[in-house]
Design an enzyme around this catalytic site. Structure first.
Site, PDB file in Angstrom:
ATOM      1  N   SER A 183       0.832  -1.191   0.000  1.00 24.63           N
ATOM      2  CA  SER A 183       0.000   0.000   0.000  1.00 24.63           C
ATOM      3  C   SER A 183       0.875   1.253   0.000  1.00 24.63           C
ATOM      4  CB  SER A 183      -0.968  -0.048   1.190  1.00 24.63           C
ATOM      5  OG  SER A 183      -1.964   0.942   1.076  1.00 24.63           O
ATOM      6  N   ASP A 229      -9.703  -5.413  -4.772  1.00 19.43           N
ATOM      7  CA  ASP A 229      -9.174  -4.294  -3.993  1.00 19.43           C
ATOM      8  C   ASP A 229      -9.923  -3.018  -4.362  1.00 19.43           C
ATOM      9  OD1 ASP A 229      -7.673  -2.383  -2.649  1.00 19.43           O
ATOM     10  OD2 ASP A 229      -5.739  -3.266  -3.202  1.00 19.43           O
ATOM     11  N   HIS A 260      -7.527  -5.621  -0.563  1.00 23.93           N
ATOM     12  CA  HIS A 260      -6.340  -4.801  -0.317  1.00 23.93           C
ATOM     13  C   HIS A 260      -5.381  -5.457   0.671  1.00 23.93           C
ATOM     14  CE1 HIS A 260      -4.003  -1.188  -0.591  1.00 23.93           C
ATOM     15  NE2 HIS A 260      -4.076  -0.955   0.705  1.00 23.93           N
TER      16      HIS A 260
END
Length: 470
Positions: A183, A229, A260
């Site tokens: 991320s 995601d 995610h």
């Protein structure tokens, strides 16, 4: 964060290079010809394997198999040691093989995602990669709210610590280094790669990269996305991948059904059997692993696969550098008139929040991102506007734009004379970057809200008052 919507990418496909996607059903008709070719090359591969091993001093471990690359536990026994704070990042942990008979190992630094901890999110990656012959340093970030550029700076600091000061520095080859993250940490890894081209590989796992321009990425790059995601969507990740230079070796892989956090706290089989070969090929220069990616050997659990096969690694020769100065071309300056603010120490007070621009935890580390916080008149909120248009804190650190685009991080960094540290304090209360013309901007009034650059509009979340401390 200000997100962007992109059209969804094609799915259920495999691609060589960054051109037209090839649907799986087309591959069936090519299978027979491929089998014949593979059989014809098999004898050559067997007879040349030992010569390649002898020529590659970086090769580690036994010949890989389809089973071994999918294994969480590789052939190397390994252990770990904790890392204290104080080296440009907030400590962490090093994982390394205990074998001392095979020389030094390549290394990889890993950053967690936004607000996350490595110890909670990605710690499983340490023993996994160490068991396959890498030294791994997993970092905790200076602030759990650090954006991508600050995380990239900390990843580079972690590699410098690992190779120069850590208790296992004699086990690490300083010329064979890589970065990765999830991320915002994945965005940090991409940011690090654009600033240190001597890195051998970068792996972004569902990377969010608001500040980086991947057109400057020359490091072999792997990007993972998750089909389900909704935070870093496949279309966002695809656009990142498409922005890479055509000459940069790269892989893009979309994991079927993955959200995610598909690798948070647990291994993922698709990621394991593809990330390991990528690192082996580019960090260890180990061509034995190309069979797993060129073409993709196991497409189960994969929606889309793209690559620049044959993915040709180069022999590591260039030592790492440590430059982190942004190189973005300046754009037009704002139309509002700059003023002459006080030259004495001042607090920078937000008109909307009445809170001050603050360096978290009084940090003096390069790359620490600034935030809003209750005004306290302490040194970490004391800013001096100089004749060179710098906003100095602690006397030697300056307010620094880590990029020039919307959403670019604003951080502290050792003072220099470049335009990304020059600011116009304007008559309408905005503070704009001399490099980009964009303004200091906050999206919240709460304590801990981070400062970013954004197009100037003059609303209260972009207006500040320099209030003298004297």
């Amino acid at each position: 964060m200000r997100g962007h919507a992109y059209p969804p990418p094609p799915s259920g496909s495999i691609e060589a290079g960054r051109g037209t996607l090839v649907p799986r059903r087309w591959l069936v008709s090519l299978a027979a010809a491929g089998i014949a070719l593979a059989l014809g090359l098999f004898t050559v591969a067997v007879t040349t394997g030992s010569a390649s091993a002898a020529d590659n001093p970086y090769q580690r471990g036994p010949d890989p198999t389809r089973t071994s690359v999918a294994a969480v536990n590789g052939p190397f026994a390994n252990t770990s040691v904790s890392v204290p704070t104080g080296f440009g990042f907030n400590g962490g942990r090093i994982y390394y093989p205990t074998d001392t008979s095979q020389g030094t190992f390549g290394a990889i630094a890993i950053s967690p995602g936004y607000t996350a901890l490595f110890s909670a999110e990605l710690a499983w990656m340490g023993p996994w990669l160490a068991s396959h012959g890498f030294v791994v340093i997993g970092i905790e970030t200076n602030s759990r709210n650090d954006f991508d550029t600050a995380r990239g700076t900390q990843l580079l600091a972690a590699l410098d610590y690992l190779t120069q000061q850590s208790p296992v520095r004699d086990r690490v080859d300083p010329n064979r280094l890589a970065v990765s993250g999830h991320s915002m940490g994945g965005g940090g890894a991409l940011s690090a790669a654009t600033r240190r081209s001597s890195l051998k590989a970068v792996v972004g796992i569902a990377p969010y990269s608001p500040s980086s321009n991947l057109a400057n990425d020359r490091v072999p790059t792997m990007i993972f996305s998750g089909q389900a995601d909704t935070v870093v969507t496949p279309s966002y990740a695809t656009n990142l991948y498409n922005s890479l230079p055509a000459t940069t070796e790269s892989v893009y892989l979309e994991v079927a059904g993955a959200d995610h956090g598909f690798m948070v706290g647990r291994s993922n089989p698709v990621m394991i059997r593809t990330m390991l070969p990528f690192l082996k090929m580019f960090v260890d220069n180990d061509a034995r692993y190309s069979q797993f990616l060129c073409p993709l050997l196991d497409s189960s659990g994969v929606v889309t696969y793209r690559s620049t096969c044959p993915l040709l690694p180069s022999v590591p020769t260039t030592p790492p550098t440590s430059s982190t100065t942004p190189t973005t071309t300046p754009t037009a300056s704002p139309t509002v008139s700059p003023t002459t603010p006080p030259s004495s120490a001042s607090q920078i007070v937000g008109a909307q929040s009445s809170r001050c621009v603050d360096v978290p935890n009084s940090s003096q580390s390069n790359g620490t991102r600034v935030q809003l916080y209750d005004c306290n008149r302490q040194a970490n909120q004391s800013w001096t506007y100089t004749s060179g248009k710098q906003l100095q804190v602690y006397g030697t650190m300056c307010l620094d734009a880590a990029g020039s685009g919307n959403g670019a991080a604003v951080q502290i960094y050792s003072c220099h004379s470049q335009t990304n540290q020059q600011w116009n304090v304007n008559s309408n209360g905005t503070i704009s970057s001399a490099q980009s013309g964009r303004c200091l901007d906050v999206w919240s009034t709460a304590n801990g809200a981070q400062i970013q650059l954004y197009d100037c509009h003059g609303q209260t979340n972009q207006r500040f008052n320099l209030a003298p401390l004297a």
